[in-house]
Design an enzyme around this catalytic site. Structure first.
Site, PDB file in Angstrom:
ATOM      1  N   GLY A 254      30.070  27.576  81.816  1.00 28.59           N
ATOM      2  CA  GLY A 254      31.525  26.407  82.620  1.00 28.59           C
ATOM      3  C   GLY A 254      31.472  25.956  80.600  1.00 28.59           C
ATOM      4  O   GLY A 254      32.590  24.823  80.557  1.00 28.59           O
ATOM      5  N   ASP A 255      31.236  25.847  80.499  1.00 32.75           N
ATOM      6  CA  ASP A 255      30.551  25.918  78.957  1.00 32.75           C
ATOM      7  C   ASP A 255      30.849  26.720  77.489  1.00 32.75           C
ATOM      8  O   ASP A 255      30.992  28.292  77.852  1.00 32.75           O
ATOM      9  CB  ASP A 255      30.315  24.068  78.222  1.00 32.75           C
ATOM     10  CG  ASP A 255      31.009  23.018  77.177  1.00 32.75           C
ATOM     11  OD1 ASP A 255      31.624  23.832  76.488  1.00 32.75           O
ATOM     12  OD2 ASP A 255      30.572  22.198  78.024  1.00 32.75           O
TER      13      ASP A 255
END
Length: 474
Positions: A254-255
């Site tokens: 997610g990053d």
């Protein structure tokens, strides 16, 4: 009649499976467990978590069992070291700390489940190079697997799993219900000779792997997966570390998949501990909202001599991203990237000098970062929205940018202007589409520009040994 036959066959299969499980269980009780693996060092003593009361039912807390086992095995640190075996099962646990000359080994069917009982997560001080917790100023929860001031520590397995059960933390983060920064899955501080390898990491509360203020590190063969909207679930974050090798990792995040860091604003400048001599190779990344490799934004202690090669990015926001801002100070220099293949990207190259998140209001507006010697070569990308977004800082340009032998195929709905460049200086050679004027083309005769260093970094001389685990069952 056919249905009855199917039911009978299924029943026979079930009986066979149960019988084999019982037989295997009896065999293990009267036989032994043994396997081999590769590690920076082997151990003289071995024990299983079950020897210390561990229960792998997914419900019983094993925090005390882990702490008791590691405390006992630490007595062998000066006698050849020790290894703790986590057998098949679901092992619920809160945070626990490792010891020196120690190996934690997970069976292929072992799953560490991070506890959702916050009382099992001690709170510790913020990192000195950050001045505060990353999410919150008050402090931070200790990582699931933690260690500080260690020598020769290994976390490995036969692709066993560590599940952070992160949704519990993500929801609290979004609702602003956390007083302290979320825990990471694995964090080792002020340590030397580290190996983290051959594991599957799932659903971390925040960053997955965080070596910080450490040296001589091998991170190898990890599969890291978090749901794509999950907040700040970076894959691997070498932070103020020297002599690190990251290789053969697959990350869905997610990053950022790999985020290279070295402290935040005035705290990082004062602490002054750079990340340097970093190798990243054979990395596969999926991250629609972030970068395959990010340098910064916390880079106030400096980042130097990063070598990345054989990188694959699929459906990722950017390939290599440099994030910095006025007030960061520090530097990012001598960066070499060779052999990137990218599919479906927003930006292939992205540098920004306006990433303005600050630890507090006390940063020095005169602390300007130095960005120079950034080299990219042998890059192929397709379905790209924009080739590059390169934004330096007014009166502090990013210099020494070199891009060679790059082919970027633009998407059907790509931006009309594939390159945007402000406050940068550099050269290109053999780049399609044509770069901006501040990166003049030196012609095909200079295709060897941006050469990757020919020498090896010290971490490549650190070889893995063949180790064995053997323990008899009474």
């Amino acid at each position: 009649m056919r249905i009855q036959v199917i039911i009978l066959v299924c029943a026979l299969l079930l009986v066979t499976l149960l019988s084999s499980e019982v037989a295997e269980s009896r065999k293990s009780k009267t036989g032994s467990t043994s396997f081999e693996y590769k590690a920076i060092n082997c151990r003289a003593y071995s024990a299983s978590l079950t020897d210390f009361g561990g229960v792998g039912d997914g419900k019983t807390s094993n925090t005390k069992a882990f702490k008791s086992a590691i405390s006992h095995l630490s007595e062998y640190a000066s006698k050849g070291g020790a290894q703790l075996y986590v057998p098949a099962g679901k092992w619920l646990t809160g945070s626990f700390s490792l010891s020196s000359h120690f190996t934690l080994y997970l069976n292929k069917d072992a799953v560490l489940l991070a506890s959702q009982d916050i009382s099992e997560w001690p709170v510790i001080e913020p990192l000195p190079s950050y001045g505060r917790g990353r999410d919150a100023a008050a402090g931070r929860y200790t990582s699931l697997i933690f260690g500080t001031n260690l020598t020769d520590v290994i976390v490995t397995g036969d692709n066993g799993t560590i599940d952070g059960q992160g949704a519990f933390w993500w929801q609290k983060f979004h609702k602003k219900q956390l007083k302290y920064t979320r825990p990471y899955l694995i964090e080792l501080m002020f340590s030397d000779k580290i190996q983290i390898s051959n594991l599957t990491l799932l659903n971390s509360p925040s960053w997955n792997v965080h070596p910080v203020y450490s040296s001589n590190i091998i991170i190898k063969g990890l599969t890291i997966i978090a749901t794509l909207p999950s907040p700040n679930t970076d894959g691997i974050n070498p932070d103020s570390c020297t002599n690190t090798r990251i290789e053969d990792c697959y990350i869905v995040s997610g990053d950022d998949c790999v985020a290279v860091k070295s402290g935040w604003d005035e705290y990082g400048i004062k602490f002054g501990w750079p990340t340097k001599q970093l190798v990243i190779r054979r990395l596969t990344c999926i991250s629609p909202e972030s970068a395959a490799i990010a340098l910064g934004s916390e880079m106030s202690g400096g980042i130097q001599d990063v070598r990345a090669e054989d990188i694959t990015a699929i459906h990722t926001e950017s390939g290599v991203r440099i994030k910095t801002a006025v007030g960061r100070g520090g530097y990012v220099k001598d960066i070499y990237v060779k052999g990137m293949t990218m599919h479906t990207m927003k930006w292939v190259f992205w540098m920004t000098g306006s990433y303005g998140s600050h630890a507090d209001s006390h940063y020095d507006p005169k602390a300007l970062p130095e960005i120079k010697g950034i080299n990219y070569r042998d890059v192929v990308a397709d379905n790209v929205t924009m080739a590059a977004r390169l934004e330096g800082i007014s009166n502090d340009p990013f210099t020494g940018i070199c891009i060679a032998n790059v082919t970027i195929n633009m998407a059907a709905k790509a931006k009309k202007q594939p390159w945007t460049c402000t406050d940068i200086e550099g050269i290109t050679s053999g780049v399609t589409p044509k770069p901006c004027n501040s990166l003049p083309d030196q012609g095909q005769d200079n295709i060897k520009a941006c050469d990757f260093p020919a020498d090896n970094l010290p971490i490549d001389s650190l070889k893995l040994k063949k180790c064995a685990y053997r323990i008899k069952h009474e």
